[in-house]
Design a protein around this motif. Structure first.
Motif, PDB file in Angstrom:
ATOM      1  N   ALA A 269       0.829  -1.206   0.000  1.00 51.55           N
ATOM      2  CA  ALA A 269       0.000   0.000   0.000  1.00 51.55           C
ATOM      3  C   ALA A 269       0.868   1.263   0.000  1.00 51.55           C
ATOM      4  CB  ALA A 269      -0.941  -0.005   1.204  1.00 51.55           C
ATOM      5  N   ILE A 270       1.965   1.236   0.735  1.00 51.84           N
ATOM      6  CA  ILE A 270       2.886   2.386   0.759  1.00 51.84           C
ATOM      7  C   ILE A 270       3.493   2.600  -0.627  1.00 51.84           C
ATOM      8  CG2 ILE A 270       5.115   3.177   1.669  1.00 51.84           C
ATOM      9  CD1 ILE A 270       4.254   1.786   4.362  1.00 51.84           C
ATOM     10  N   GLN A 271       3.874   1.505  -1.295  1.00 48.53           N
ATOM     11  CA  GLN A 271       4.426   1.609  -2.651  1.00 48.53           C
ATOM     12  C   GLN A 271       3.386   2.181  -3.623  1.00 48.53           C
ATOM     13  OE1 GLN A 271       5.922  -2.235  -3.885  1.00 48.53           O
ATOM     14  NE2 GLN A 271       7.253  -2.435  -2.101  1.00 48.53           N
ATOM     15  N   ILE A 272       2.157   1.728  -3.491  1.00 47.24           N
ATOM     16  CA  ILE A 272       1.089   2.214  -4.368  1.00 47.24           C
ATOM     17  C   ILE A 272       0.807   3.690  -4.093  1.00 47.24           C
ATOM     18  CG2 ILE A 272      -1.370   2.002  -4.913  1.00 47.24           C
ATOM     19  CD1 ILE A 272      -1.024  -1.059  -4.506  1.00 47.24           C
ATOM     20  N   ALA A 273       0.787   4.078  -2.833  1.00 50.13           N
ATOM     21  CA  ALA A 273       0.572   5.496  -2.480  1.00 50.13           C
ATOM     22  C   ALA A 273       1.670   6.367  -3.094  1.00 50.13           C
ATOM     23  CB  ALA A 273       0.522   5.658  -0.966  1.00 50.13           C
ATOM     24  N   ALA A 274       2.917   5.885  -3.048  1.00 54.61           N
ATOM     25  CA  ALA A 274       4.024   6.643  -3.642  1.00 54.61           C
ATOM     26  C   ALA A 274       3.838   6.781  -5.154  1.00 54.61           C
ATOM     27  CB  ALA A 274       5.352   5.963  -3.325  1.00 54.61           C
ATOM     28  N   MET A 275       3.380   5.715  -5.806  1.00 55.53           N
ATOM     29  CA  MET A 275       3.118   5.765  -7.250  1.00 55.53           C
ATOM     30  C   MET A 275       2.044   6.822  -7.547  1.00 55.53           C
ATOM     31  SD  MET A 275       1.561   2.860  -9.843  1.00 55.53           S
ATOM     32  CE  MET A 275      -0.029   2.826  -9.029  1.00 55.53           C
ATOM     33  N   ILE A 276       1.007   6.870  -6.727  1.00 56.68           N
ATOM     34  CA  ILE A 276      -0.094   7.801  -6.948  1.00 56.68           C
ATOM     35  C   ILE A 276       0.369   9.245  -6.753  1.00 56.68           C
ATOM     36  CG2 ILE A 276      -2.338   8.579  -6.060  1.00 56.68           C
ATOM     37  CD1 ILE A 276      -2.858   5.524  -5.465  1.00 56.68           C
ATOM     38  N   THR A 277       1.152   9.500  -5.724  1.00 57.68           N
ATOM     39  CA  THR A 277       1.607  10.874  -5.468  1.00 57.68           C
ATOM     40  C   THR A 277       2.633  11.327  -6.504  1.00 57.68           C
ATOM     41  OG1 THR A 277       3.263  10.114  -3.881  1.00 57.68           O
ATOM     42  CG2 THR A 277       1.129  10.797  -2.999  1.00 57.68           C
ATOM     43  N   GLU A 278       3.327  10.404  -7.129  1.00 53.62           N
ATOM     44  CA  GLU A 278       4.277  10.745  -8.189  1.00 53.62           C
ATOM     45  C   GLU A 278       3.599  10.887  -9.529  1.00 53.62           C
ATOM     46  OE1 GLU A 278       7.055   7.521  -8.012  1.00 53.62           O
ATOM     47  OE2 GLU A 278       7.847   8.150  -6.090  1.00 53.62           O
ATOM     48  N   SER A 279       2.323  10.567  -9.606  1.00 56.92           N
ATOM     49  CA  SER A 279       1.575  10.621 -10.863  1.00 56.92           C
ATOM     50  C   SER A 279       1.421  12.056 -11.329  1.00 56.92           C
ATOM     51  CB  SER A 279       0.197   9.987 -10.649  1.00 56.92           C
ATOM     52  OG  SER A 279      -0.596  10.183 -11.780  1.00 56.92           O
TER      53      SER A 279
END
Length: 187
Positions: free
Chosen positions: A174-184
């Motif tokens: 979930a932390i990895q996915i959150a980072a992907m979303i904020t870098e979008s």
């Protein structure tokens, strides 16, 4: 003598009638959910997490060797794994993405959408937990994908430790996915 024969027969039958271990039910550790941000303009819709067909069962999965997977007979999920993973992911992302409203309900065609596919979510004979899959984010015309693959050691023996470690691993995903979303670019 007849009494002794009845006692021996009773003991023998009692031994034959012993039942296997009782069913044990597990769920992933709960994650504190946060109230959705009402003023946020950004909406993230989480699609139901998709799990590989061998995980789409109530049994926990144990990998004996490189090619052999076994479904446990007495250790089961208390609730469908895909539902637990979806709810858990939504709670994690709600907490991590404070300027987003994270939901499972589409409110407009412009909402960002997240789909997650899980291909591994089990333990191994070597005392490891394996979690792998891929996340896809559709935000406007931008599609971003991120594979995830974790191998975590078990801190203790038993299925309680397995489920706790799977929960910790899912938190890391979930932390990895959150980072992907904020870098979008759309964020």
């Amino acid at each position: 003598m007849r009494y002794l024969g009845c006692v021996c027969l009773s003991l023998a039958l009692a031994g034959c009638g012993s039942s296997p271990s009782e069913l044990q039910y597990y769920r992933l550790p709960a994650v504190a959910a946060k109230a959705p941000a009402t003023a946020s303009m950004k909406v993230l819709v989480i699609e139901p997490v998709m799990v590989a067909s061998y995980l789409n069962t109530n049994a926990l999965v144990y990998q004996n060797n490189e090619v052999n997977l076994q479904l446990t007979r007495t250790h089961h999920w208390a609730e469908a794994l895909d539902q637990q993973l979806t709810r858990n992911l939504q709670a994690h992302l709600s907490a991590a993405l404070t300027d987003w409203r994270v939901t499972q309900q589409v409110s407009s065609p412009g909402d960002s959408r997240l789909t997650v596919q899980v291909t591994q979510f089990h333990t191994t004979a070597q005392g490891q937990v394996l979690i792998s899959g891929q996340a896809h984010l559709l935000s406007g015309a931008v599609v971003k994908q991120q594979p995830f693959e974790l191998q975590l050691p078990l801190a203790d023996d038993g299925y309680d430790a397995v489920v706790k470690t799977l929960g910790q691993g899912w938190s890391q995903v979930a932390i990895q996915i959150a980072a992907m979303i904020t870098e979008s670019p759309a964020s």
